[in-house]
Design an enzyme around this catalytic site. Sequence first.
Site, PDB file in Angstrom:
ATOM      1  N   HIS A   1      44.128  41.456  38.744  1.00  0.00           N
ATOM      2  CA  HIS A   1      43.071  41.101  39.852  1.00  0.00           C
ATOM      3  C   HIS A   1      43.617  41.932  40.924  1.00  0.00           C
ATOM      4  O   HIS A   1      45.298  42.333  41.013  1.00  0.00           O
ATOM      5  CB  HIS A   1      44.080  39.562  40.499  1.00  0.00           C
ATOM      6  CG  HIS A   1      43.542  39.093  42.166  1.00  0.00           C
ATOM      7  ND1 HIS A   1      42.149  39.597  42.029  1.00  0.00           N
ATOM      8  CD2 HIS A   1      44.093  38.983  43.126  1.00  0.00           C
ATOM      9  CE1 HIS A   1      41.972  38.466  43.185  1.00  0.00           C
ATOM     10  NE2 HIS A   1      43.387  38.483  43.987  1.00  0.00           N
TER      11      HIS A   1
ATOM     12  N   ASN B   1      39.368  43.367  47.539  1.00  0.00           N
ATOM     13  CA  ASN B   1      39.383  41.703  47.123  1.00  0.00           C
ATOM     14  C   ASN B   1      38.531  40.912  46.938  1.00  0.00           C
ATOM     15  O   ASN B   1      38.060  40.105  48.042  1.00  0.00           O
ATOM     16  CB  ASN B   1      40.893  40.974  47.701  1.00  0.00           C
ATOM     17  CG  ASN B   1      40.717  40.255  46.575  1.00  0.00           C
ATOM     18  OD1 ASN B   1      40.658  39.326  46.330  1.00  0.00           O
ATOM     19  ND2 ASN B   1      42.394  39.064  47.126  1.00  0.00           N
TER      20      ASN B   1
ATOM     21  N   CYS C   1      41.303  33.614  43.553  1.00  0.00           N
ATOM     22  CA  CYS C   1      41.418  34.500  43.154  1.00  0.00           C
ATOM     23  C   CYS C   1      41.675  34.349  41.278  1.00  0.00           C
ATOM     24  O   CYS C   1      41.897  35.983  40.696  1.00  0.00           O
ATOM     25  CB  CYS C   1      42.927  35.439  43.000  1.00  0.00           C
ATOM     26  SG  CYS C   1      41.927  35.976  45.465  1.00  0.00           S
TER      27      CYS C   1
END
Length: 325
Positions: free
Chosen positions: A252, A282, A115
Site C-alpha cells: 500500500h 496515497n 486502505c
Amino acid sequence: MSVLRSVIVGCGSYLPARIVTNDELAAQVDTSDQWITERTGIKMRHIAADNELTSDLAAAAAKAALAQAKLEAAAIDLIVVATATPDQTFPATATRVQEKLGLTRGVAFDVQAVCSGFIFALTVADNFLRLGQANRALVIGAETFSRILDWEDRGTCVLFGDGAGAVVLEARAGHGSTDDRGILVSRIHSDGRYHDLLYVDGGPSSTQTTGHVKMEGKEVFRHAVTNLAAVVGETLGAAGLKATDLDWIVPHQANKRILDATAKKLGLGADKVIVTVDHHANTSAASVPLALAEAVADGRIQVGQLVLLEAMGGGFTWGASLIRM
Ligand code: ACO
C-alpha cells in the site's frame, strides 16, 4: 487432488487527468515541496474532475483489466469494489459499476476496509471462486479521497490522491502447489481499538454529513510498520515460503518511509519493492491495484513470479496476499 485457485488474468487502472503537484498545493496551504517530499516521498497526485465519481474511475479500471484479460464484461459473475468513498451511502458502488459495464446478472457489492480494502476484497472474491460460487471476478479498488479531505488541514490534505485499479480473477483447477498460478494465501486482520488514530469525522448515522479525514500520523506510522511486517511473515509462513523467495512486494502506497522501513524489517532490498507513492500519493484502496497494474504493464512483474501484496488502513485493518502471477 485437483483444487480451485483464483488466477489474476488481467490488471487495469485509471487515473483522473488532472495532476496536482506539491508546488501547486503549496500555493493553497502552508506547506512546501521539500516538506512533503522528505516526509512522504510524494511529488504529485491525480484529482478527479467534479463530474467524475468513484464508480466512473472503477468502471474505467475494470474495462482496462478486462481488455488485458481479453474478456468481455459478460464473462464476469462477481464484482467486488473496495472503497471508502462510495458514490452514495447506498446502493453499493459495485452495482453502479455493474450497470456501467452493461452487466445484468451476477453479484456486485462493496467492501469497506479503507486502505486495506483491496486486500480484503481480493480475499473475499478468492473465497467465492475457490468455493465454486463464482467463476470470474472483477476486484476493484477505487477512491475519490479528494472529496473527504479538509483542504485546510496541511497534515492530511497533502497525503492523498484519487484513482482506481482492478484485477480480473479466474477460477482454475490445479494441484495446489506454490508453483501453480493463483492466490496462494491471504491473511487479513482488524482491531477496532485504534479507531481514533485514523477515521472520518462524519457519516450518515453519526453526523449526517460526509466528514473529513482525521489522522494521528506518527501513531499510524508506528503501527503500520509493525503490523505489516507481522502479516507479511504470517502470510509467507502459511505458504511455507520466505521473504527471500519473493520476486516483488507491492505495498500500500501511503508513505515512502513506511515502504522503506517495512522492507528493511523484512530484509528485502529496495529493488524488490514497487513504488508509486511519488506520482500517485496515497489512493487508499486503489493504491495496491494501481501499483500492481503499473508494474505488470511496464513488464517488471511477469507471469510465474511470486508477488506479495500488503496494506494497512483505518480501523485499524491490515492484510497481505501472496500470489503466483
Ligand atoms: N507541510 C509543512 N509542515 C507540516 C505539514 C505539511 N504538509 N504537515 C504537518 N506539518 C508540520 C506540523 O505542524 C509539525 O510542526 P511543529 O513541529 O511546528 O508542530 C511538523 O510538521 C511535524 O509534524 P508531524 O505530524 O509530527 O510530522 P511527521 O514527521 O509525523 O510526518 C506524516 C507526518 C507524514 C503524516 C507522518 O506521520 C506519516 O507518514 N504517518 C503515516 C501516516 C500515513 O501515511 N497515513 C496515511 C493513511 S494510513 C495508511 O494508509 C496506512
